[in-house]
Scaffold this motif. Sequence first.
Motif, short mmCIF file in Angstrom:
data_model
loop_
_atom_site.label_atom_id
_atom_site.label_comp_id
_atom_site.label_asym_id
_atom_site.label_seq_id
_atom_site.Cartn_x
_atom_site.Cartn_y
_atom_site.Cartn_z
N LEU A 46 44.70 -18.43 17.13
CA LEU A 46 44.25 -17.61 18.25
C LEU A 46 44.01 -18.43 19.51
CD1 LEU A 46 41.62 -15.29 16.50
CD2 LEU A 46 43.85 -14.61 17.38
N SER A 47 43.30 -19.55 19.34
CA SER A 47 42.82 -20.28 20.51
C SER A 47 43.54 -21.58 20.79
CB SER A 47 41.33 -20.58 20.33
OG SER A 47 41.14 -21.46 19.23
N GLY A 48 44.30 -22.06 19.79
CA GLY A 48 44.94 -23.37 19.95
C GLY A 48 43.98 -24.52 19.74
N VAL A 49 42.74 -24.21 19.34
CA VAL A 49 41.72 -25.24 19.14
C VAL A 49 41.48 -25.44 17.64
CG1 VAL A 49 39.31 -25.86 19.51
CG2 VAL A 49 40.59 -24.69 21.32
N ALA A 50 41.58 -26.69 17.18
CA ALA A 50 41.26 -27.01 15.79
C ALA A 50 39.78 -27.38 15.72
CB ALA A 50 42.13 -28.16 15.29
N VAL A 51 38.97 -26.48 15.16
CA VAL A 51 37.52 -26.70 15.10
C VAL A 51 37.22 -27.72 14.01
CG1 VAL A 51 35.29 -25.61 14.70
CG2 VAL A 51 37.08 -24.36 15.93
N ARG A 52 36.59 -28.83 14.38
CA ARG A 52 36.33 -29.92 13.42
C ARG A 52 35.08 -29.67 12.59
NH1 ARG A 52 37.64 -32.64 18.05
NH2 ARG A 52 35.45 -33.14 18.44
N GLU A 53 34.07 -29.08 13.20
CA GLU A 53 32.80 -28.87 12.49
C GLU A 53 32.82 -27.51 11.81
OE1 GLU A 53 29.89 -29.62 15.58
OE2 GLU A 53 29.65 -31.65 14.82
N ARG A 54 32.82 -27.54 10.46
CA ARG A 54 32.96 -26.29 9.72
C ARG A 54 31.93 -26.20 8.60
NH1 ARG A 54 38.25 -28.17 10.29
NH2 ARG A 54 38.60 -28.56 8.07
N VAL A 55 31.62 -24.95 8.22
CA VAL A 55 30.65 -24.66 7.16
C VAL A 55 31.37 -23.91 6.05
CG1 VAL A 55 28.48 -23.51 6.58
CG2 VAL A 55 28.81 -24.49 8.87
N PRO A 56 31.18 -24.30 4.79
CA PRO A 56 31.84 -23.58 3.69
C PRO A 56 31.37 -22.13 3.62
CG PRO A 56 30.89 -25.67 2.91
CD PRO A 56 30.37 -25.44 4.30
N ASP A 57 32.29 -21.23 3.34
CA ASP A 57 31.94 -19.81 3.25
C ASP A 57 30.89 -19.57 2.16
OD1 ASP A 57 34.56 -19.96 4.63
OD2 ASP A 57 34.39 -17.78 4.59
N ARG A 58 30.97 -20.34 1.07
CA ARG A 58 30.02 -20.12 -0.03
C ARG A 58 28.59 -20.33 0.43
NH1 ARG A 58 32.31 -25.07 -0.93
NH2 ARG A 58 30.87 -26.84 -1.17
N PHE A 59 28.38 -21.22 1.42
CA PHE A 59 27.02 -21.42 1.93
C PHE A 59 26.59 -20.23 2.77
CE2 PHE A 59 23.81 -22.88 4.92
CZ PHE A 59 22.94 -23.53 4.06
N ILE A 60 27.48 -19.73 3.62
CA ILE A 60 27.18 -18.56 4.44
C ILE A 60 26.85 -17.37 3.55
CG2 ILE A 60 28.09 -16.97 6.18
CD1 ILE A 60 27.69 -19.78 7.26
N GLN A 61 27.59 -17.25 2.44
CA GLN A 61 27.39 -16.11 1.54
C GLN A 61 26.04 -16.15 0.83
OE1 GLN A 61 30.92 -16.65 -0.77
NE2 GLN A 61 32.26 -15.86 0.85
N LYS A 62 25.37 -17.31 0.83
CA LYS A 62 24.05 -17.42 0.21
C LYS A 62 22.96 -16.84 1.10
CE LYS A 62 24.79 -21.75 -2.40
NZ LYS A 62 24.34 -23.16 -2.49
N ALA A 63 23.27 -16.57 2.35
CA ALA A 63 22.25 -16.09 3.28
C ALA A 63 21.63 -14.79 2.78
CB ALA A 63 22.85 -15.89 4.67
N ASN A 64 20.32 -14.71 2.90
CA ASN A 64 19.62 -13.49 2.50
C ASN A 64 19.72 -12.40 3.56
OD1 ASN A 64 17.98 -16.05 1.45
ND2 ASN A 64 17.83 -14.42 -0.08
#
Length: 384
Positions: free
Chosen positions: A161-179
């Motif tokens: 979409l943006s042409g930008v390779a985002v270097r700082e990333r968070v695993p989806d499994r961690f996001i899915q732990k959110a209450n």
Amino acid sequence: MPEEMHPYFRKKTPDELLEEINEGRRGKLKLYIGAAPGVGKTYKMLQDAHDLKREGIDVTIGYVETHRRSETEAQIGNLEQIPLMKISYKGRIFDELNIEEIKRRAPEAVIIDELAHTNIPGSKHVKRYMDVDELLEAGIDVISAVNIQHLESVHDIVRTLSGVAVRERVPDRFIQKANEVQFIDASPETLRKRLEDGKIYAPEKIQQSLENFFTTTNLSALRELALREIADDVDERIEKTSGKLFEGPVGIHEKILVCVHYGTTSEKLIRRGYRMANRLNADLYILTVADDHEPLSNAKSEKIKQWMELAEQFNATFILEKRNNKKPEAIIIDIANKYFITQILLGQSARTRWEEVKKGSIVNAIMRKTSNIDIHIVADNRRS
């Protein structure tokens, strides 16, 4: 049907009970997700922290990034800030989250901004989300924020979409732990206006950002991506609690299961399922069953290969199940429950092991033992 016999009302295993006990001791994670920088995640976090403080909750700031935005800095107010840890790296001093000090102070809740941040070498953990995980394990609630482009699973989409390779990333499994997950929204026009007014980046970065990442097209696409992720998160949370709230899937997010065997309707069924899934923006699953001890013939192996190719082409999940002495309807029901299927497609002219479909017994069994699932019988007109 008695509760104890319904597939959504089953006794929990010892491992599941232990996991629940451990989860009860773990801190709660609240996440603010935005489509792009500048939507107001940090501002809203601080605003909500003041509300918590007025309610008598012991809340502190572990790390907050204001980007020198005056409105955000003013929102800190009288919130306690835990001193940051100073780390020397390559002749410079950097500020990082002070995990040990937060654990020593032991607030009920702590604000930790910039979840996707990569820590300076010499820190306890490589990534900030790992710091957060340690605090959650210590029983401290964490309030944090992240932008949609930092999710691992959308990395390739964002780059396209943006042409930008985002270097700082968070695993989806961690996001899915959110209450709790809260979407902080702002229109592309509002974001571009904030950027032009100097409320997001320093003056020297404004024009470049307007022409690159902050184009109206990029921001609109990121916003839609974030909305879809939040909608999927809602679906998953409802599914996880459906055993307590609903008798079966609730159909917010359609999921279609196509059951195929080695007859003439298999490819037709798969294509029909794909057309339905495409119209409904649904997930598509393709199920076939193999006999326990009977080796696959060359013809059957070739069929399975064709189905797998179609599954890949249609972005579907292909499932090959062993019978394990189960009846076909039992396997279908198990898979439907496992994947929260909302619609099932069966072929009318199925033969051999699946000939019960024609007589209706499989359909009746599925209807008796599941809820909120539509069943479609596709006639065999010998055209596929």
